[in-house]
Every structure is written in C-alpha cells, then in structure tokens.
Design an enzyme around this catalytic site. Structure first.
Site, PDB file in Angstrom:
ATOM      1  N   GLY A 158      21.851  -0.702 -15.997  1.00 62.57           N
ATOM      2  CA  GLY A 158      22.189   0.231 -14.932  1.00 62.57           C
ATOM      3  C   GLY A 158      21.177   1.354 -14.821  1.00 62.57           C
ATOM      4  O   GLY A 158      19.965   1.150 -14.959  1.00 62.57           O
ATOM      5  N   GLY A 159      21.692   2.569 -14.597  1.00 61.76           N
ATOM      6  CA  GLY A 159      20.809   3.725 -14.443  1.00 61.76           C
ATOM      7  C   GLY A 159      19.972   4.004 -15.669  1.00 61.76           C
ATOM      8  O   GLY A 159      18.928   4.657 -15.593  1.00 61.76           O
ATOM      9  N   GLY A 216     -15.857  -8.123  -3.294  1.00 62.85           N
ATOM     10  CA  GLY A 216     -15.153  -6.854  -3.423  1.00 62.85           C
ATOM     11  C   GLY A 216     -14.699  -6.585  -4.838  1.00 62.85           C
ATOM     12  O   GLY A 216     -14.545  -5.429  -5.244  1.00 62.85           O
ATOM     13  N   ALA A 217     -14.502  -7.652  -5.620  1.00 63.45           N
ATOM     14  CA  ALA A 217     -14.081  -7.469  -7.010  1.00 63.45           C
ATOM     15  C   ALA A 217     -15.171  -6.775  -7.818  1.00 63.45           C
ATOM     16  O   ALA A 217     -14.875  -6.048  -8.774  1.00 63.45           O
ATOM     17  CB  ALA A 217     -13.721  -8.815  -7.628  1.00 63.45           C
TER      18      ALA A 217
END
Length: 508
Positions: free
Chosen positions: A169-170, A404-405
């Site tokens: 949960g939280g 681009g790498a």
C-alpha cells in the site's frame, strides 16, 4: 534512587522485548531477524544510540487504549558504520505487525529531520504491514509526513531502504523515493495492492512473491536494486555500500587507503576487444581492471543488463561507473537501460561523485514496442542527466559509438571533461554496412562489399572524431586506469554551474 533505576531498567527491558518472546520466535521461524538484531548487524558494535524508546501510540478506538507497547513498532536512533555517522529506523513486525501509526511516523520523521540538520545518511529497515487501520486517517497523515521528508532530503543526504519483510500500500512510496532499495529473497515484498485485491479487481491469480517479491523487483520492474539471500547478507552489503557514499551533498566523497598503484598497467585489456565487431566481450572485466582492487559494487545487476551501473574507487576515492554491456542486446540503449542509467547519473551529480563512462554502443534498440512505449522520451532522460551533470566526467570509448547513442553517452558535446578512445573505437553515424546501403542504394552486392570496406577504413576508427577535437586522446587500453586516475586528479577542483532555475523539467 535504586528504586528509580530499577524502574528504568524494567521499562527498557519491556521496550526491548517489543511484541514479546512468542512473536520474536515467530519472526525467527520465518528466517528473519528482529528489528533490534538488524540494527546491531548494520551498525558498528556498541555505536547505536536509541531515541524515543518509550513512545506509545495515542489511539483509543477499537480497544487500542488497552494495548500499548513502548516504542510503538519502530526502533529509531543513530550510530556509525565504519566510524561514519548514520541515522536508522527499523520497523518491528512483532509490534502490531510493524504497522505505522501517527506516533510511529513521528519517530521516523524526527530522525530524518536530525539527519538533514547534521548531514548524514538515513537507512530505513522496512518490515511493516502498512497503515495502522485502527488510527484511520491519522496513520495516512503520518505516511505523508514521511513522504514529504523523503522529498526534501532527496539530493541532500543519501537515503537507503532495506525491505526486510512486507511493504504494501502507501508504505511502498517512501522506499520508492529513496535513492536505493535492497530486498531479501523469499522474505520481503513490495506492492501497491496485494494478490487478493488483484484477484478481485482483475481476476488475475498471483502469489505475493511473483507480484512483488525481491526477484520480481530486481529483474522485471527495476524498482529495487539488489536482492539478497537473507537478512545478514543484505545488512552486510548495506555496510559496504554506504562506505562508497558521501555523508551529504556538503561532504566530499569518502577516501579509503589502497595499495593498488594509480598507474598500474593492465596489458590484458589490449586484447580484450574481439577481432569481429559483432562478437561480444564482458565490460565487467574492463571496469574491474580499472577500479581499485577490482572492487566494484554493481547496482541493478539483474535488470536492464545492457547497461552497467555501480560504484568503485580510483586512488581510494569513490567514482560512479556507467558502461554499455556488449554481452546483452549488443549494448544497445533501450527504455529500461536509459532509465536505469539516468537515475544513477543524477544521483552521482547530486552528491558530487565523479562519473566514469565506458562506451560500446551500436545505437538505440529498434522496434515497435520500444517506440510505442516511449523510447524517445525515456532515452532523453539519460541524455538530460548527462547534459545537466556538472561533476567531473571522464569517458572511454572502447569500441562502437554510433549515432545519437554516441552523443548520449557522456560525449564531449555534453560537457564531457576528458573523452578518450581506444584504438579499436569506431565513432560514426551508424555501422559501415548500414551506412553504405543507404549511401549507395541500388548497387550490386559486390560493390556494396567494396564500399563497405572503404567506409570501414575511412570511418571505423577514432581519428576522424579526434581530428575535430571530439576525442581528447587515443589511448592504449592498458593505460586506461592511469589516464582515468590522472584525469580525476586534475578535475578535483572543477567548478561548473548551470543557469539559475527553480528546478529543471526532466522528461519523466
């Protein structure tokens, strides 16, 4: 006076027993240590100073006013690891299942506030059933108070979470906002909604371990960094790990004595690159032969294996290492590896840890799934992280650096301080075959083969980039450690500031 001392001892004994002998035995039967035993293993002997031992919850509903246990399910305080100050909280599953109450949260917040004031790491040992239902919204408010401190402490002091039991949960969001997460196999788990809720809502049947166990989170989701076999291994690793980190963003990286010569030559690196460009090799070997005494603490080793991240030392001082791994997906960058690398680079930058990058990347992983899942934005995270980093950055291109790498992996254009290449480096827009097939479209296979050989001779080397100043020096592989050590010495006084801003807007 003796009566008062006896009363004090009685109170201390009661607090140290937590939920009692029966529940302690149940914890041991599961193969888990108690909250206090964990603190003893984690910290230097006799260094722990506890705070708020006598705190009790303030809930009166559902008969809780008759069930009060000193400490209220969490042990908090400070101590040392290898002589360096740390603050610790350890949730006690023997007390109300380690559930978080308002007072429980206040204890955690108190030590986090103190850690921020003095500049020391916080280590959380999580073993909790979640919010204490009897307290309702007060417990939820306690979680939010902890979350707020996690955010304020981010980039100011290192935060390490050890998940030693349930975390649901939280409760999962506080560890998620810390810098690193360690888990224990077959003993700890993290999920927002448990198997029962999943079955009710989606009709999926799944075990706790498969849904949110240590193996799941260190292989598939990447939520956690490392999975260990038992509590002792996890706590011992935490001791080793915290030794790499500065105490705060106001402190220098720790320095440890080393007998490993800074100018040690590694002749074996001269032959590590295979003759065929399509044949892989293990980048771990390059890393271990560069750092002090082959001591490298790898993070997320089982997730996104096409990129390697972790901490080592050069001349006894911590460095962050990022490296492409040709053994996995040929070292391509994909969504998971980009996110993994970006978060690590940002941590190093926040705490002034120099970054050493080893590059062997043929590009970004192509595919419909990658594009539809947002490789553009996720790949940009790694680019953004390197570009904004102002710490010393040393890059070594071992083999491929395509497209681009090449730019993304700490290139000179992203303010790389020292960019080296081995003689085997190939820096180009793309591989020779792909480039030739585009440039000479429609040619015969024989002509393509001939042009490919020409392209390789012309571009499959580091000298074109070096002639433009994008590579500072072409170095012999055996001298990599010496070059990196010298470079880090030169860059210790580096001063570089980004333009003023409230904060940046990284492509999340």
């Amino acid at each position: 006076m003796e009566t008062i001392i006896d009363k004090l001892e009685a109170r201390r004994t009661a607090a140290k027993l937590g939920g009692g002998e029966k529940r302690i035995a149940a914890q041991h039967a599961k193969g888990r240590l108690t909250a206090r035993e964990r603190v003893c293993v984690l910290l230097d002997e006799d260094s722990f100073e506890e705070l708020d031992m006598y705190v009790e919850h303030n809930c009166v509903d559902f008969g809780m006013d008759k069930q009060k246990i000193p400490g209220d399910g969490v042990v908090t305080g400070s101590g040392t690891i290898n002589g360096r100050l740390v603050f610790v909280f350890s949730q006690d599953f023997t007390v109300f299942g380690g559930s978080l109450s308002e007072r429980h949260a206040q204890k955690i917040c108190k030590i986090m506030d103190m850690a921020m004031k003095v500049g020391a790491p916080v280590i959380g040992l999580n073993d909790s059933g979640g919010a204490r239902i009897q307290e309702g919204v007060a417990s939820l408010g306690g979680y939010a108070e902890v979350f707020q401190r996690n955010v304020l402490a981010s980039g100011v002091i290192p935060q390490l979470s050890l998940i030693m039991g349930p975390c649901a949960g939280g409760a999962v969001y506080s560890p998620a906002m810390t810098d690193f997460i360690f888990m224990v196999k077959d003993s700890s788990y993290m999920f927002v909604t448990g198997p029962d809720v999943v079955k009710t809502v989606t009709n999926e049947v799944v075990t706790q371990e498969a849904l949110g166990g240590a193996v799941t989170h260190t292989t598939k989701s990447g939520v956690a960094d490392v999975a260990f076999d038992n509590d002792i291994d996890a706590l011992s690793a935490a001791r080793d790990f915290i030794d790499f980190l500065p105490e705060s963003n106001r402190s220098a990286v720790p320095e440890r004595p080393t007998a490993d010569p800074w100018d040690r030559l590694e002749d074996s690196l001269d032959t590590i690159i295979p003759d065929s460009t399509n044949q892989p090799y293990d980048m771990h070997e390059v890393i271990r032969k560069t750092v002090d005494e082959a001591d490298f603490f790898e993070l997320q080793p089982a997730h996104a294996g096409n990129i390697i991240i972790g901490f080592g030392r050069i001349e006894g001082r911590t460095v962050g290492v990022v490296a492409n791994q040709p053994m996995v997906l040929a070292g391509c960058l994909d969504i998971n590896s980009s996110k993994k690398g970006a978060r690590f680079v940002r941590f190093c930058d926040a705490f002034d840890i120099p970054i050493v990058t080893f590059v062997d990347v043929p590009g970004f992983l192509p595919g419909v799934a990658q594009e539809h899942s947002g490789i553009i934005k996720h790949g940009a995270k790694l680019l953004f992280a390197y570009a904004e980093a102002t710490v010393p950055k040393i890059t070594v291109i071992t083999r491929k650096a395509y497209g681009g790498a090449y730019d993304v992996m700490a290139s000179k254009h992203l303010r790389g301080d020292l960019n080296y290449a081995w003689p085997t480096a190939e820096i180009a827009v793309m591989g020779a075959k792909g480039a030739v097939e585009i440039i000479f479209r429609g040619k015969t296979p024989e002509e393509i083969a001939e042009r490919t050989a020409e392209y390789e001779a012309r571009f499959a080397n580091p000298f074109v980039a070096a002639s433009k100043g994008f590579i500072d020096e072409v170095i012999m592989p055996h001298s990599t450690r010496r070059r990196v050590a010298l470079g880090l010495r030169k860059l210790r006084g580096k001063v570089l500031e980004n333009p003023w801003k409230k904060h940046d807007n990284i492509p999340l």
